[in-house]
Structure formats: structure tokens, C-alpha cells
Enzyme design. Structure first.
Site, short mmCIF file in Angstrom:
data_model
loop_
_atom_site.label_atom_id
_atom_site.label_comp_id
_atom_site.label_asym_id
_atom_site.label_seq_id
_atom_site.Cartn_x
_atom_site.Cartn_y
_atom_site.Cartn_z
N ILE A 54 0.85 -1.20 0.00
CA ILE A 54 0.00 0.00 0.00
C ILE A 54 0.89 1.25 0.00
O ILE A 54 1.81 1.35 0.81
CB ILE A 54 -0.91 0.04 1.25
CG1 ILE A 54 -1.73 -1.25 1.36
CG2 ILE A 54 -1.84 1.25 1.21
CD1 ILE A 54 -2.57 -1.35 2.64
N TYR B 269 -3.93 17.81 -10.55
CA TYR B 269 -4.59 16.75 -9.79
C TYR B 269 -5.68 16.08 -10.63
O TYR B 269 -5.74 14.85 -10.73
CB TYR B 269 -5.19 17.33 -8.51
CG TYR B 269 -5.84 16.30 -7.60
CD1 TYR B 269 -5.05 15.42 -6.86
CD2 TYR B 269 -7.22 16.23 -7.48
CE1 TYR B 269 -5.64 14.47 -6.02
CE2 TYR B 269 -7.81 15.29 -6.63
CZ TYR B 269 -7.02 14.41 -5.91
OH TYR B 269 -7.60 13.48 -5.08
N THR C 226 -9.36 14.14 5.00
CA THR C 226 -7.92 13.85 5.08
C THR C 226 -7.15 15.16 4.99
O THR C 226 -7.71 16.23 4.80
CB THR C 226 -7.46 12.95 3.91
OG1 THR C 226 -7.69 13.66 2.69
CG2 THR C 226 -8.20 11.63 3.90
#
Length: 246
Positions: free
Chosen positions: A8, A151, A188
Site C-alpha cells: 500500500i 490533480y 484527510t
């Protein structure tokens, strides 16, 4: 029953960290890659951390090969790669972005996952274990936004890349399942960065602030749980699942 092993990226915080902790709780083995260190609640000998800057593309193949050598592959029932790490910045109009900023974003958010995928498939092709790659996507890959060109472009690239790999794998003897997973808007650090920008630099900072204040962000734990459910499902390798909940 064999063991399950997961590589990960971005396990030092956010969704990546939650994923690692949930999988460790389930008894799985996790190999985390992040620029920073990882402080796992589920501190266990089943977690190994590799401090690596994914902006450096040249060492990724060696890193994947090194990680896979530490996995007792004969005992593996399931081997997963979760391309979770991404970079949000630069958050400003493209004519104010430097070549370095654009290059770093594309390297971390798009080129690194492509190379990780390439290495993962190449170094596990001899195995009979079930293999799966999850590319963490975003609604930004489908919906353009001002000041987010790098992005959005990286995430659109991730979606297209996922579909191409699914097609490549569909005729293979032991195809790698590959899905793109869109977690929706999650609470986040990426969101905090977006909220903290000045409106003159990043026009959408106010929108991000409103979503946060209205309590509409999903928790990284919920998202990680849902991602694991999607990963465990047997998905048709020729079909890409976009999870648009949240």
C-alpha cells in the site's frame, strides 16, 4: 487457507494508514510505502514500512522487487497492490505553476502508480495466487476544476490507465484484477490543504470549506472499510468498478 499480502502506498496518514490498520486487524500482512514514517496503532510484526519518495521514479522497480522478495509467495492466497498515494498541489492556475510543481504532481500521482503496477504484475506473473490492484481515483478525474489541473489530470489518467490494464489482463491465464475506486470527499490532510488556500489562489477553497463545515466529508475509516469490501469481491477483470458513493 493461505495468507494475504498487501503493498500500500501512502500509509503514513489518511486512507492509506486506515487501510493498513484494518487489514492488520484482519490478520493480513501489509508492506507500506510512504515518504514519512508510519506510526501504526496495530503495531505488529505483520507490518513492514518502506520509507521512499515516489517522486523518484527510477528506484520503484527495485523497491517492488525488494518488497516481494520478503513475502513468502508460496504461502500467498491473495496479493494486492493499492495505489493510494497522491499529491494535491499545485492548487493554482496553470500559468502560475512551475515545471517542477507540475512534474512532481504527475510523477507521484500518475507515473509512480503506473510503474508500481508494471513492476507488481511483472514480478508476480509466475504465481497462481489471486492478484488485485486497486487504483484510488477521485471524482476530480471526471469533473474539471479551476486551479486543480494537475490533480484532475492525474486522476483522469488513473481512470484510463486502470481500464487499459484491465483490457491487457483479460486474456491472461491468471489475470490481475484491477479496479479504480473513487472514495468521494474524505476528511484527510488533502482536504485540509485545499480549505487552507486563499481564494485568490484557489477559487474552490470556499467550496471545500463549506463541505467540511456541513459535515459532508466521509471518514477515512469508512472509506478504507468500503475499499476493502470492493477489493475482496471477485470483479470481472474486463470491467472497472467506480465507487461513487459519498
Amino acid at each position: 487457507m493461505g495468507n494475504r499480502y498487501f503493498i500500500i502506498t501512502g500509509t503514513s496518514k489518511g486512507i492509506g494508514k486506515q487501510l493498513a490498520e484494518l487489514l492488520l486487524k484482519k490478520g493480513d500482512y501489509v508492506y507500506g510505502i510512504a515518504r514519512g514514517t508510519a506510526d501504526m496503532k496495530e503495531a505488529t510484526d505483520r507490518y513492514k514500512h518502506f520509507q521512499y519518495d515516489l517522486g523518484d521514479l527510477s528506484g520503484i522497480d527495485e523497491l517492488v522487487s525488494h518488497i516481494l522478495k520478503q513475502i513468502p509467495l508460496q504461502e500467498a492466497e491473495f496479493i494486492g497492490l493499492i495505489n493510494n498515494a497522491a499529491m494535491l498541489e499545485p492548487l493554482k492556475p496553470i500559468d502560475r505553476c512551475s515545471a517542477e510543481e507540475i512534474s512532481l504532481n504527475l510523477n507521484i500521482s500518475l507515473a509512480a502508480p503506473m510503474i508500481l503496477t508494471s513492476s507488481f504484475i511483472k514480478h508476480t506473473n509466475h504465481l497462481t495466487a489471486r492478484r488485485k490492484i486497486v487504483n484510488v481515483s477521485s471524482g476530480s478525474g471526471s469533473y474539471p476544476a479551476p486551479s486543480m489541473a494537475s490533480y484532475c489530470t492525474s486522476k483522469a489518467g488513473m481512470n484510463m490507465f486502470t481500464q487499459c490494464i484491465a483490457m491487457e489482463q483479460s486474456g491472461q491465464p491468471n489475470p490481475v484484477e484491477v479496479i479504480a475506486f473513487d472514495p468521494g470527499m474524505v476528511d484527510t490532510e488533502l482536504q485540509a490543504v485545499a480549505r487552507g488556500k486563499g481564494a485568490e489562489e484557489f477559487a474552490l477553497s470556499e467550496v471545500f470549506g463549506q463541505v467540511y463545515n456541513a459535515g459532508q466529508l466521509r471518514s477515512p475509516q469508512d472509506v478504507a472499510k468500503q475499499l476493502i469490501e470492493r477489493m475482496e469481491e471477485i470483479s470481472d477483470p474486463s470491467e472497472v468498478l467506480h465507487t461513487m458513493e459519498g
